[in-house]
Design a protein around this motif. Structure first.
Motif, short mmCIF file in Angstrom:
data_model
loop_
_atom_site.label_atom_id
_atom_site.label_comp_id
_atom_site.label_asym_id
_atom_site.label_seq_id
_atom_site.Cartn_x
_atom_site.Cartn_y
_atom_site.Cartn_z
N THR A 151 47.85 55.98 47.92
CA THR A 151 47.79 56.56 49.29
C THR A 151 46.54 56.17 50.07
O THR A 151 46.36 56.63 51.19
N GLU A 152 45.69 55.34 49.53
CA GLU A 152 44.46 54.90 50.21
C GLU A 152 44.55 53.42 50.56
O GLU A 152 45.03 52.62 49.76
N PRO A 153 44.04 53.02 51.72
CA PRO A 153 43.99 51.59 52.03
C PRO A 153 42.87 50.89 51.24
O PRO A 153 41.79 51.47 51.05
N ILE A 154 43.17 49.69 50.77
CA ILE A 154 42.17 48.87 50.08
C ILE A 154 42.26 47.44 50.62
O ILE A 154 43.27 47.03 51.19
N THR A 155 41.17 46.71 50.44
CA THR A 155 41.12 45.31 50.84
C THR A 155 40.54 44.49 49.70
O THR A 155 39.49 44.83 49.17
N LEU A 156 41.24 43.43 49.33
CA LEU A 156 40.67 42.42 48.44
C LEU A 156 40.40 41.21 49.30
O LEU A 156 41.32 40.68 49.93
N SER A 157 39.13 40.80 49.37
CA SER A 157 38.74 39.71 50.26
C SER A 157 37.93 38.66 49.51
O SER A 157 37.40 38.92 48.44
N GLU A 158 37.86 37.48 50.10
CA GLU A 158 37.12 36.33 49.55
C GLU A 158 37.57 35.96 48.14
O GLU A 158 36.80 35.40 47.37
N GLY A 159 38.80 36.27 47.80
CA GLY A 159 39.32 35.97 46.47
C GLY A 159 39.45 34.47 46.25
O GLY A 159 39.92 33.75 47.11
N ARG A 160 39.02 34.04 45.06
CA ARG A 160 39.15 32.63 44.67
C ARG A 160 39.37 32.58 43.17
O ARG A 160 38.93 33.46 42.44
N PHE A 161 40.11 31.55 42.73
CA PHE A 161 40.40 31.40 41.31
C PHE A 161 40.43 29.92 40.96
O PHE A 161 40.72 29.06 41.79
N ASP A 162 40.10 29.64 39.72
CA ASP A 162 40.13 28.29 39.15
C ASP A 162 40.38 28.48 37.66
O ASP A 162 39.44 28.68 36.89
N VAL A 163 41.66 28.50 37.28
CA VAL A 163 42.02 28.89 35.92
C VAL A 163 42.92 27.84 35.27
O VAL A 163 43.70 27.18 35.94
N GLY A 164 42.78 27.72 33.97
CA GLY A 164 43.63 26.83 33.19
C GLY A 164 44.74 27.62 32.53
O GLY A 164 44.50 28.68 31.95
N ILE A 165 45.96 27.10 32.66
CA ILE A 165 47.12 27.73 32.03
C ILE A 165 47.68 26.74 31.02
O ILE A 165 47.98 25.59 31.36
N ASN A 166 47.81 27.18 29.77
CA ASN A 166 48.33 26.31 28.72
C ASN A 166 49.28 27.10 27.83
O ASN A 166 49.68 28.22 28.19
N LYS A 167 49.61 26.57 26.67
CA LYS A 167 50.57 27.24 25.78
C LYS A 167 50.07 28.60 25.30
O LYS A 167 50.88 29.43 24.87
N ASN A 168 48.78 28.87 25.39
CA ASN A 168 48.22 30.13 24.90
C ASN A 168 48.25 31.25 25.92
O ASN A 168 48.09 32.41 25.54
N ASN A 169 48.42 30.95 27.20
CA ASN A 169 48.48 32.01 28.21
C ASN A 169 49.65 31.83 29.19
O ASN A 169 49.64 32.38 30.28
N PHE A 170 50.65 31.07 28.77
CA PHE A 170 51.91 30.93 29.51
C PHE A 170 53.01 31.52 28.62
O PHE A 170 53.17 31.12 27.47
N TYR A 171 53.76 32.49 29.16
CA TYR A 171 54.77 33.19 28.37
C TYR A 171 56.12 33.07 29.06
O TYR A 171 56.26 33.48 30.21
N LEU A 172 57.08 32.54 28.36
CA LEU A 172 58.46 32.43 28.85
C LEU A 172 59.28 33.45 28.08
O LEU A 172 59.51 33.30 26.88
N LEU A 173 59.72 34.52 28.75
CA LEU A 173 60.40 35.62 28.08
C LEU A 173 61.90 35.62 28.31
O LEU A 173 62.55 36.63 28.05
#
Length: 196
Positions: A173-195
Motif C-alpha cells: 500500500t506504499e509507493p516505492i521507487t527503484l532508481s539508477e538500477g544497473r546489472f552486469d551478470v553471468g548466467i550459465n548452467k548453474n543459475n539457469f533453471y528450465l522447469l
C-alpha cells in the motif's frame, strides 16, 4: 615419471575448476556519479545495484542473479541486500511472459531490448524478509542493453546480461521507487533453471 603423468591431469582439472570459479566471483567497480552503486559494465562482473527509494540495494557475495523458465514465463531475479534491513537478503524479480529460452545460450536474443513494465504484461515481484509480493507497477522499464556470450576456447560458457532498470510501484500500500538500477551478470548452467 609415472607419478608425474598421474598427477598432471589432476593439476590441470583443478586449474580448470579454478577458472570457472573466477568467472562466478563478483567484481565491484564503483560508479563515479553514484559511488554507492557498481558502475555499468558489460564484462560479466556479477554485480547489480539500485536505489530503493534512497537506500542502497546492492548484490552481495551470493549468486546475484538467476533465470527460471516455467509455464511460458521467464523470471529474471536479482539477489542482494538493503542496508537498512541489517543486510537481510532482498530480491527483485522481473517475470517476462511468452519468452521461453531452452538454455542460457538463448538469452542473447534479449540483446538491445527494452521492456515497458506496465504495458508489457511483465510482472515485477519483491522479496523481503522471506515474503514475496507482486508489485502494482506505476511506471518503469527493464532495458537489456547487451546480451552476449562469454566464449572460452570458442565455446559459450555463459551468457552475460547487462543493462538498466527503474520503476515506481505500490508495495504493501506504499509507493516505492527503484532508481539508477544497473546489472552486469553471468548466467550459465548453474543459475539457469528450465522447469518445463
Amino acid at each position: 615419471m609415472k607419478k608425474l603423468l598421474l598427477v598432471l591431469p589432476i593439476i590441470l582439472s583443478i586449474a580448470g575448476c579454478s577458472s570457472d570459479y573466477e568467472l562466478n566471483k563478483s567484481v565491484y567497480i564503483y560508479d563515479d556519479e553514484f559511488p554507492d552503486l557498481p558502475a555499468y559494465t558489460e564484462w560479466g562482473y556479477n554485480t547489480f545495484g539500485a536505489y530503493y527509494d534512497r537506500e542502497v540495494f546492492i548484490s552481495n557475495e551470493k549468486v546475484p542473479a538467476k533465470i527460471v523458465v516455467s509455464n511460458n514465463t521467464t523470471a529474471f531475479a536479482l539477489y542482494g541486500e538493503l542496508e537498512s534491513d541489517s543486510y537481510e537478503e532482498t530480491s527483485v524479480k522481473f517475470v517476462l511472459s511468452g519468452f521461453n529460452p531452452a538454455g542460457y545460450v538463448d538469452l542473447v536474443s534479449l540483446n538491445d531490448s527494452v521492456i515497458d513494465l506496465p504495458d508489457s504484461g511483465c510482472k515485477v515481484c519483491i522479496t523481503r524478509f522471506g515474503i514475496e509480493d507482486t508489485l502494482d507497477i506505476i511506471s518503469g522499464k527493464l532495458q537489456i542493453k547487451r546480451a552476449q556470450h562469454l566464449l572460452v576456447d570458442k565455446k559459450s560458457v555463459e551468457a552475460i546480461l547487462s543493462g538498466f532498470f527503474e520503476f515506481r510501484a505500490i508495495y504493501n500500500t506504499e509507493p516505492i521507487t527503484l532508481s539508477e538500477g544497473r546489472f552486469d551478470v553471468g548466467i550459465n548452467k548453474n543459475n539457469f533453471y528450465l522447469l518445463q
